[in-house]
Design a protein around this motif. Structure first.
Motif, PDB file in Angstrom:
ATOM      1  N   GLY A 253      16.181-103.366  -9.590  1.00  0.00           N
ATOM      2  CA  GLY A 253      17.448-103.621 -10.270  1.00  0.00           C
ATOM      3  C   GLY A 253      17.784-102.651 -11.387  1.00  0.00           C
ATOM      4  O   GLY A 253      18.793-102.803 -12.061  1.00  0.00           O
ATOM      5  N   CYS A 254      16.983-101.604 -11.578  1.00  0.00           N
ATOM      6  CA  CYS A 254      17.267-100.691 -12.701  1.00  0.00           C
ATOM      7  C   CYS A 254      18.423 -99.743 -12.377  1.00  0.00           C
ATOM      8  O   CYS A 254      18.885 -99.013 -13.243  1.00  0.00           O
ATOM      9  N   GLY A 255      18.861 -99.711 -11.112  1.00  0.00           N
ATOM     10  CA  GLY A 255      19.989 -98.848 -10.755  1.00  0.00           C
ATOM     11  C   GLY A 255      19.613 -97.683  -9.850  1.00  0.00           C
ATOM     12  O   GLY A 255      20.399 -96.765  -9.660  1.00  0.00           O
TER      13      GLY A 255
ATOM     14  N   GLY B 130      22.941-111.101 -10.008  1.00  0.00           N
ATOM     15  CA  GLY B 130      24.384-110.963  -9.740  1.00  0.00           C
ATOM     16  C   GLY B 130      24.697-109.893  -8.705  1.00  0.00           C
ATOM     17  O   GLY B 130      25.863-109.579  -8.464  1.00  0.00           O
ATOM     18  N   ARG B 131      23.643-109.319  -8.113  1.00  0.00           N
ATOM     19  CA  ARG B 131      23.864-108.223  -7.152  1.00  0.00           C
ATOM     20  C   ARG B 131      24.485-108.724  -5.856  1.00  0.00           C
ATOM     21  O   ARG B 131      24.072-109.742  -5.318  1.00  0.00           O
ATOM     22  N   LEU B 132      25.455-107.971  -5.355  1.00  0.00           N
ATOM     23  CA  LEU B 132      26.060-108.242  -4.037  1.00  0.00           C
ATOM     24  C   LEU B 132      25.935-106.970  -3.224  1.00  0.00           C
ATOM     25  O   LEU B 132      26.138-105.877  -3.761  1.00  0.00           O
TER      26      LEU B 132
ATOM     27  N   ARG C 115      26.064-100.326   0.377  1.00  0.00           N
ATOM     28  CA  ARG C 115      26.817-100.296  -0.892  1.00  0.00           C
ATOM     29  C   ARG C 115      26.463-101.502  -1.745  1.00  0.00           C
ATOM     30  O   ARG C 115      26.299-102.602  -1.228  1.00  0.00           O
ATOM     31  N   VAL C 116      26.350-101.236  -3.056  1.00  0.00           N
ATOM     32  CA  VAL C 116      25.890-102.265  -3.982  1.00  0.00           C
ATOM     33  C   VAL C 116      26.960-102.557  -5.027  1.00  0.00           C
ATOM     34  O   VAL C 116      27.580-101.644  -5.564  1.00  0.00           O
ATOM     35  N   TYR C 117      27.180-103.840  -5.284  1.00  0.00           N
ATOM     36  CA  TYR C 117      28.125-104.272  -6.323  1.00  0.00           C
ATOM     37  C   TYR C 117      27.412-105.241  -7.250  1.00  0.00           C
ATOM     38  O   TYR C 117      26.265-105.616  -7.015  1.00  0.00           O
ATOM     39  N   HIS C 118      28.122-105.637  -8.313  1.00  0.00           N
ATOM     40  CA  HIS C 118      27.618-106.704  -9.164  1.00  0.00           C
ATOM     41  C   HIS C 118      28.772-107.634  -9.506  1.00  0.00           C
ATOM     42  O   HIS C 118      29.877-107.165  -9.791  1.00  0.00           O
ATOM     43  N   GLN C 119      28.511-108.933  -9.451  1.00  0.00           N
ATOM     44  CA  GLN C 119      29.571-109.916  -9.703  1.00  0.00           C
ATOM     45  C   GLN C 119      30.343-109.623 -10.977  1.00  0.00           C
ATOM     46  O   GLN C 119      31.570-109.727 -11.000  1.00  0.00           O
ATOM     47  N   ARG C 120      29.643-109.255 -12.046  1.00  0.00           N
ATOM     48  CA  ARG C 120      30.334-109.006 -13.313  1.00  0.00           C
ATOM     49  C   ARG C 120      30.358-107.530 -13.705  1.00  0.00           C
ATOM     50  O   ARG C 120      31.362-107.026 -14.194  1.00  0.00           O
ATOM     51  N   PHE C 121      29.244-106.819 -13.508  1.00  0.00           N
ATOM     52  CA  PHE C 121      29.126-105.456 -14.057  1.00  0.00           C
ATOM     53  C   PHE C 121      29.808-104.400 -13.185  1.00  0.00           C
ATOM     54  O   PHE C 121      30.122-103.319 -13.671  1.00  0.00           O
ATOM     55  N   ASN C 122      29.976-104.707 -11.899  1.00  0.00           N
ATOM     56  CA  ASN C 122      30.522-103.701 -10.983  1.00  0.00           C
ATOM     57  C   ASN C 122      31.185-104.447  -9.819  1.00  0.00           C
ATOM     58  O   ASN C 122      30.756-104.348  -8.675  1.00  0.00           O
TER      59      ASN C 122
ATOM     60  N   THR D 100      20.234 -98.156 -19.333  1.00  0.00           N
ATOM     61  CA  THR D 100      21.236 -99.144 -19.768  1.00  0.00           C
ATOM     62  C   THR D 100      22.557 -98.451 -20.072  1.00  0.00           C
ATOM     63  O   THR D 100      22.617 -97.232 -20.146  1.00  0.00           O
ATOM     64  N   GLY D 101      23.598 -99.249 -20.231  1.00  0.00           N
ATOM     65  CA  GLY D 101      24.927 -98.706 -20.504  1.00  0.00           C
ATOM     66  C   GLY D 101      25.682 -98.517 -19.199  1.00  0.00           C
ATOM     67  O   GLY D 101      25.167 -98.834 -18.128  1.00  0.00           O
ATOM     68  N   PRO D 102      26.919 -97.987 -19.302  1.00  0.00           N
ATOM     69  CA  PRO D 102      27.761 -97.850 -18.113  1.00  0.00           C
ATOM     70  C   PRO D 102      27.135 -96.949 -17.042  1.00  0.00           C
ATOM     71  O   PRO D 102      26.404 -96.011 -17.364  1.00  0.00           O
TER      72      PRO D 102
ATOM     73  N   GLN E 260      27.480 -93.234 -17.451  1.00  0.00           N
ATOM     74  CA  GLN E 260      26.665 -92.658 -18.516  1.00  0.00           C
ATOM     75  C   GLN E 260      25.234 -92.426 -18.023  1.00  0.00           C
ATOM     76  O   GLN E 260      24.607 -91.423 -18.352  1.00  0.00           O
ATOM     77  N   VAL E 261      24.728 -93.367 -17.225  1.00  0.00           N
ATOM     78  CA  VAL E 261      23.383 -93.205 -16.676  1.00  0.00           C
ATOM     79  C   VAL E 261      23.368 -91.996 -15.728  1.00  0.00           C
ATOM     80  O   VAL E 261      22.432 -91.195 -15.739  1.00  0.00           O
ATOM     81  N   THR E 262      24.421 -91.839 -14.932  1.00  0.00           N
ATOM     82  CA  THR E 262      24.507 -90.680 -14.034  1.00  0.00           C
ATOM     83  C   THR E 262      24.476 -89.381 -14.835  1.00  0.00           C
ATOM     84  O   THR E 262      23.789 -88.426 -14.457  1.00  0.00           O
TER      85      THR E 262
HETATM   86  P1  ADP Z   1      17.801-100.883  -7.668  1.00  0.00           P
HETATM   87  O1  ADP Z   1      18.118-100.047  -6.459  1.00  0.00           O
HETATM   88  O2  ADP Z   1      16.975-100.142  -8.680  1.00  0.00           O
HETATM   89  O3  ADP Z   1      17.222-102.210  -7.305  1.00  0.00           O
HETATM   90  P2  ADP Z   1      20.698-101.255  -7.876  1.00  0.00           P
HETATM   91  O4  ADP Z   1      21.311 -99.897  -7.900  1.00  0.00           O
HETATM   92  O5  ADP Z   1      20.798-102.053  -6.634  1.00  0.00           O
HETATM   93  O6  ADP Z   1      19.175-101.179  -8.421  1.00  0.00           O
HETATM   94  O7  ADP Z   1      21.365-102.084  -9.083  1.00  0.00           O
HETATM   95  C1  ADP Z   1      21.034-103.458  -9.316  1.00  0.00           C
HETATM   96  C2  ADP Z   1      22.305-104.224  -9.743  1.00  0.00           C
HETATM   97  O8  ADP Z   1      22.714-103.775 -11.038  1.00  0.00           O
HETATM   98  C3  ADP Z   1      23.502-104.015  -8.822  1.00  0.00           C
HETATM   99  O9  ADP Z   1      24.213-105.230  -8.746  1.00  0.00           O
HETATM  100  C4  ADP Z   1      24.322-102.930  -9.532  1.00  0.00           C
HETATM  101  O10 ADP Z   1      25.709-103.049  -9.241  1.00  0.00           O
HETATM  102  C5  ADP Z   1      24.030-103.225 -10.990  1.00  0.00           C
HETATM  103  N1  ADP Z   1      23.992-102.018 -11.832  1.00  0.00           N
HETATM  104  C6  ADP Z   1      23.559-100.780 -11.513  1.00  0.00           C
HETATM  105  N2  ADP Z   1      23.655 -99.928 -12.560  1.00  0.00           N
HETATM  106  C7  ADP Z   1      24.154-100.666 -13.588  1.00  0.00           C
HETATM  107  C8  ADP Z   1      24.501-100.370 -14.963  1.00  0.00           C
HETATM  108  N3  ADP Z   1      24.320 -99.146 -15.478  1.00  0.00           N
HETATM  109  N4  ADP Z   1      24.982-101.382 -15.710  1.00  0.00           N
HETATM  110  C9  ADP Z   1      25.156-102.628 -15.187  1.00  0.00           C
HETATM  111  N5  ADP Z   1      24.856-102.972 -13.919  1.00  0.00           N
HETATM  112  C10 ADP Z   1      24.372-102.005 -13.125  1.00  0.00           C
END
Ligand code: ADP
Ligand code: ADP
Length: 215
Positions: A10-12, A124-126, A133-140, A197-199, A202-204
């Motif tokens: 879940g670190c992105g 919250g991952r979808l 493709r990865v989304y997040h209920q609130r963050f993305n 952490t952060g947007p 920004q991590v990219t």
């Molecule tokens: P991993 O592959 O390391 O398990 P993911 O890329 O699937 O991580 O990301 C896990 C979840 O966190 C997903 O729902 C994604 O949309 C969300 N996410 C990814 N990067 C961020 C970020 N910088 N801030 C908030 N949420 C993020």
């Protein structure tokens, strides 16, 4: 070049690896995705893998290597950079990769994200299983709730993204991380630690910065 994206579940890694691939002519090899694709075939191996993944346990080192190596060779034959997402996860995996010859990582990038944020991200991952493709209920969030932006198909929650399983996966990560980092230090492999952490953008930016500065 072989890059390793390393960090807790879940670190992105998935989110960032696909962005990175398009920036550097790379292909992402995610062992988690390889297993999920394999699970779609419903034979005994698929059933075994499904049980391991849904419990949040690790697949055996031998099987991981056996499935991953041909994929690395395929990407190398296509003269593209290899981006490893979710591998290695144990010291034995890191060692086996080096022993396979010509596939040692050039750069290991470690994403730092605190455990409590990890739990929020994963629960919250979808995902859109067909494309990864990865989304997040609130963050993305997707444009329409529960729907993939590109295909209009339904998004799902991964079977292993339940709070109890997530705790187990995080514990496993912490158990295995230091030996792997120590190993790469001994091998003089370049290791960069970045704030995850952060947007997302920004991590990219941080990721691209450490990649360019290591060249
Ligand atoms: P991993 O592959 O390391 O398990 P993911 O890329 O699937 O991580 O990301 C896990 C979840 O966190 C997903 O729902 C994604 O949309 C969300 N996410 C990814 N990067 C961020 C970020 N910088 N801030 C908030 N949420 C993020
Ligand atoms: P996440 O992105 O949340 O870290 P992954 O998609 O990378 O999850 O992995 C999902 C599951 O697949 C892991 O919990 C584990 O069961 C299995 N898995 C993935 N990569 C490996 C690996 N290198 N070694 C052993 N098991 C793995």
């Amino acid at each position: 070049v072989i890059l390793v994206l390393f960090g807790p579940p879940g670190c992105g890694k998935g989110t960032q690896s696909s962005r990175l691939a398009s920036e550097i002519n790379g292909q992402v090899l995610s062992t988690g995705d390889l297993f999920r694709q394999r699970i779609a075939q419903s034979d005994p191996l698929a059933q075994k893998l499904r049980a391991i993944l849904s419990a949040g346990e690790l697949v055996s080192d031998e099987l991981v290597i056996q499935m991953l190596l041909p994929e690395i060779h395929r990407v190398q034959a296509a003269e593209q950079h290899v981006i490893l997402d979710g591998f290695p996860r144990t010291l034995v995996q890191a060692q086996s990769l080096d022993q396979a010859g010509n596939v040692s990582p050039n750069h290991v990038i470690v994403f730092d994200v605190p455990d409590d944020e990890i739990v929020d991200r994963i629960t919250g991952r979808l995902v859109h299983p067909q494309s990864g493709r990865v989304y997040h209920q609130r963050f993305n969030p997707p444009k329409k709730p529960q729907i993939d932006d590109v295909t209009g198909q339904k998004l799902v929650q991964r079977e292993d993204d339940q709070p109890q399983t997530v705790k187990r996966r995080i514990a496993t990560y912490h158990q295995n991380t230091q030996p792997i980092i120590n190993y790469y230090q001994e091998q003089n492999t370049i290791i960069s630690q970045i704030d995850g952490t952060g947007p997302v953008n920004q991590v990219t930016d941080r990721l691209m910065q450490v990649i360019h500065s290591s060249r």
